[in-house]
Design a protein around this motif. Structure first.
Motif, PDB file in Angstrom:
ATOM      1  N   SER A  57       0.806  -1.224   0.000  1.00 46.64           N
ATOM      2  CA  SER A  57       0.000   0.000   0.000  1.00 46.64           C
ATOM      3  C   SER A  57       0.835   1.268   0.000  1.00 46.64           C
ATOM      4  N   TYR A 108      -1.529   4.445  -4.274  1.00 46.05           N
ATOM      5  CA  TYR A 108      -2.635   3.785  -3.580  1.00 46.05           C
ATOM      6  C   TYR A 108      -3.273   4.730  -2.566  1.00 46.05           C
ATOM      7  N   ARG A 112      -6.955   6.597  -2.837  1.00 46.46           N
ATOM      8  CA  ARG A 112      -7.911   6.409  -1.746  1.00 46.46           C
ATOM      9  C   ARG A 112      -8.366   7.748  -1.164  1.00 46.46           C
ATOM     10  N   ASN A 115     -10.607   9.478  -3.796  1.00 46.73           N
ATOM     11  CA  ASN A 115     -11.724   8.702  -4.318  1.00 46.73           C
ATOM     12  C   ASN A 115     -12.875   8.528  -3.347  1.00 46.73           C
ATOM     13  N   LYS A 116     -13.167   9.555  -2.583  1.00 42.19           N
ATOM     14  CA  LYS A 116     -14.277   9.459  -1.634  1.00 42.19           C
ATOM     15  C   LYS A 116     -15.617   9.289  -2.350  1.00 42.19           C
TER      16      LYS A 116
END
Length: 386
Positions: A57, A108, A112, A115-116
Motif C-alpha cells: 500500500s 494507492y 484512496r 476517491n471518496k
C-alpha cells in the motif's frame, strides 16, 4: 499548503533529495498512520482496459509504474517514457486529468484520499511532450499499441481536433489495422500531444475572458471566446520568464464573491516584445496541473538540449531506508522489507514543508520568497524574432 507543495515538487533537486524524501516518508506515517499491507491496485489504459498489480500500500509511483510496465511487457528502455496520472470522470462521461503522480507519493494512498466519491482512477499515459519521441516507441509493438490507444481515445474525446475528412481517413486506417500509419497521420493533427484543460478565465486580453487552454508543442495555447467568436493565440514556453500559483480566498480582493471555495490562479510573466514583460493570469481549478505541465515541458527542453535520455529502471535513485542493491517494485512479496513511500506533498501539513524546505528552495535559486518559479529555458528575443 498547496502553493508551497507545488513549488517544491517542481524542483528536481528537491524531488531527488534523500533528506526531502525521508522527510515526506516520516510525514506520511505521522499524518496517515499508514501500515504497509499487501493490496491490489487497478491501473487503466486510455481505452478503459484494466491492469491489476499486486503491491504494498505504501509503494511509490515509480514502483507501481515499473510493476505495470513489467506486467504488460514494456521494454526497460521505454518504461519512463510513460507516467501515471490521476484522472477524474466528469459529467457526461468526460475525463479530466487531475495531475501526474510524483515518485514521492503512494498512488494507492493518493487514490484512496481522492476517491471518496468513487470518480477517480489511475491511468497510464505517455509522459513526454515532444512527439519526436514517438519514433522510439513505434519501434516496439507493445509501446506502439499504447500510443495508438491513447491517440484513438484523445480523438474520441476531442482532445485532438480533426476535420470530417481527416476522421474518415483515420477510420479507414483503423479498419485496416494500420496502427503505424494511423499514428503518423494523427501526429499531423491539431493538438496531438497536447493536454487539454477545462474551460476557465484569463485576464488576457481583458479581465474575466473565457478561455480554453491546451499545453503542448512548447507552448500554452489559448482559445479566447469573445463576442461569439473564438480567437487563438499561443505563448511559447521559452518566452515565459517565470510563473507562480496563487490561492485567492473569497472576498480577498474586495469583490462580492459569495462562493465558499478559494480560487487558484496560475500567472506567468511573458516576454511580449524585446523590452516588454507582462503578467498573464489564468483562473482555474487545474492551475496546479498547468504549473506542473510548464515545469515538465521546461525539463524536457533542457534534457534534449543537454543530450540526455530518459532514465531506465536500473538507474533509479533509491531513497535512504531501502536496502542497498535491492529494487522494490510493484508485486514485492517481502512485506517486512517493503519501503514506505512518502506521502504526496499535497497531503503534507504546510508547517512541515516550511520547516524542512522553506529556505533551501530559495537558496537553490529555483524559487523566491513570493513562490515564483524561475524558468530555466527562458530565452531573450533577438533581431530574428522581431
Amino acid at each position: 499548503m498547496a502553493l508551497v507543495s507545488v513549488t517544491v515538487s517542481q524542483d528536481q533537486r528537491m524531488g531527488s533529495s534523500d533528506i526531502f524524501n525521508t522527510f515526506l516518508h516520516t510525514a506520511q506515517q505521522e499524518s496517515q498512520k499508514e501500515v504497509p499491507e499487501h493490496v491490489t491496485l487497478d491501473v487503466f489504459l486510455m481505452n478503459g482496459h484494466k491492469i491489476t498489480v499486486n503491491i504494498t500500500s505504501t509503494d511509490q509511483t515509480d514502483d507501481i509504474l515499473e510493476g505495470v510496465a513489467s506486467q504488460i511487457e514494456i521494454p526497460n528502455e521505454f518504461v519512463y517514457y510513460f507516467g501515471l496520472f490521476l484522472v477524474k470522470k466528469e459529467d457526461k462521461g468526460n475525463n479530466s486529468i487531475v495531475r501526474r503522480l510524483q515518485d514521492f507519493e503512494s498512488p494507492y494512498i493518493s487514490l484512496r484520499t481522492a476517491n471518496k466519491n468513487g470518480v477517480h482512477r489511475i491511468v497510464l499515459r505517455k509522459g513526454y511532450w515532444d512527439s519526436a519521441y514517438d519514433e522510439d516507441l513505434m519501434e516496439n509493438k507493445i509501446t506502439m499499441n499504447l500510443l495508438y490507444i491513447q491517440a484513438v481515445s484523445d480523438l474520441e474525446r476531442q482532445w485532438i481536433l480533426a476535420t470530417k475528412e481527416q476522421l474518415k481517413h483515420l477510420q479507414t486506417l483503423q479498419q485496416r489495422g494500420s496502427k503505424r500509419e494511423y499514428l503518423r497521420f494523427a501526429r499531423t493533427l491539431k493538438y496531438y500531444g497536447y493536454m487539454q484543460f477545462q474551460p476557465c478565465l484569463t485576464d488576457y486580453p481583458n479581465n474575466d475572458t473565457p478561455v480554453s487552454v491546451a499545453a503542448g508543442g512548447k507552448e500554452l495555447n489559448f482559445r479566447v471566446h469573445i463576442e461569439n467568436q473564438v480567437k487563438e493565440g499561443s505563448f511559447k514556453i521559452t518566452r515565459m520568464r517565470c510563473w507562480r500559483i496563487t490561492t485567492i480566498y473569497p472576498g480577498e480582493r474586495g469583490d462580492n464573491d459569495s462562493s465558499s471555495s478559494p480560487k487558484l490562479e496560475l500567472s506567468f510573466e511573458y516576454l511580449m516584445s524585446r523590452d516588454t514583460l507582462r503578467w498573464i493570469t489564468i483562473t482555474s481549478d487545474q492551475a496546479m496541473l498547468l504549473s506542473m505541465c510548464l515545469q515538465s515541458m521546461v525539463d524536457e527542453l533542457i534534457m534534449k538540449k543537454q543530450g540526455r535520455k530518459f532514465r531506465k529502471p536500473h538507474e533509479r535513485h533509491h531513497h535512504k531506508g531501502q536496502k542497498a542493491g535491492k529494487t522494490f517494485s510493484a508485486g514485492t512479496s517481502d512485506s517486512s522489507n517493503s519501503p514506505e513511500a512518502p506521502l504526496s506533498p499535497l497531503e503534507v501539513p504546510e508547517r512541515l514543508i516550511h520547516t524542512v524546505v522553506g529556505e533551501k528552495a530559495k537558496q537553490d535559486g529555483k524559487t523566491n520568497e513570493n513562490g515564483v518559479t524561475e524558468n530555466d529555458a527562458f530565452e531573450g528575443i533577438g533581431d530574428d524574432d522581431l
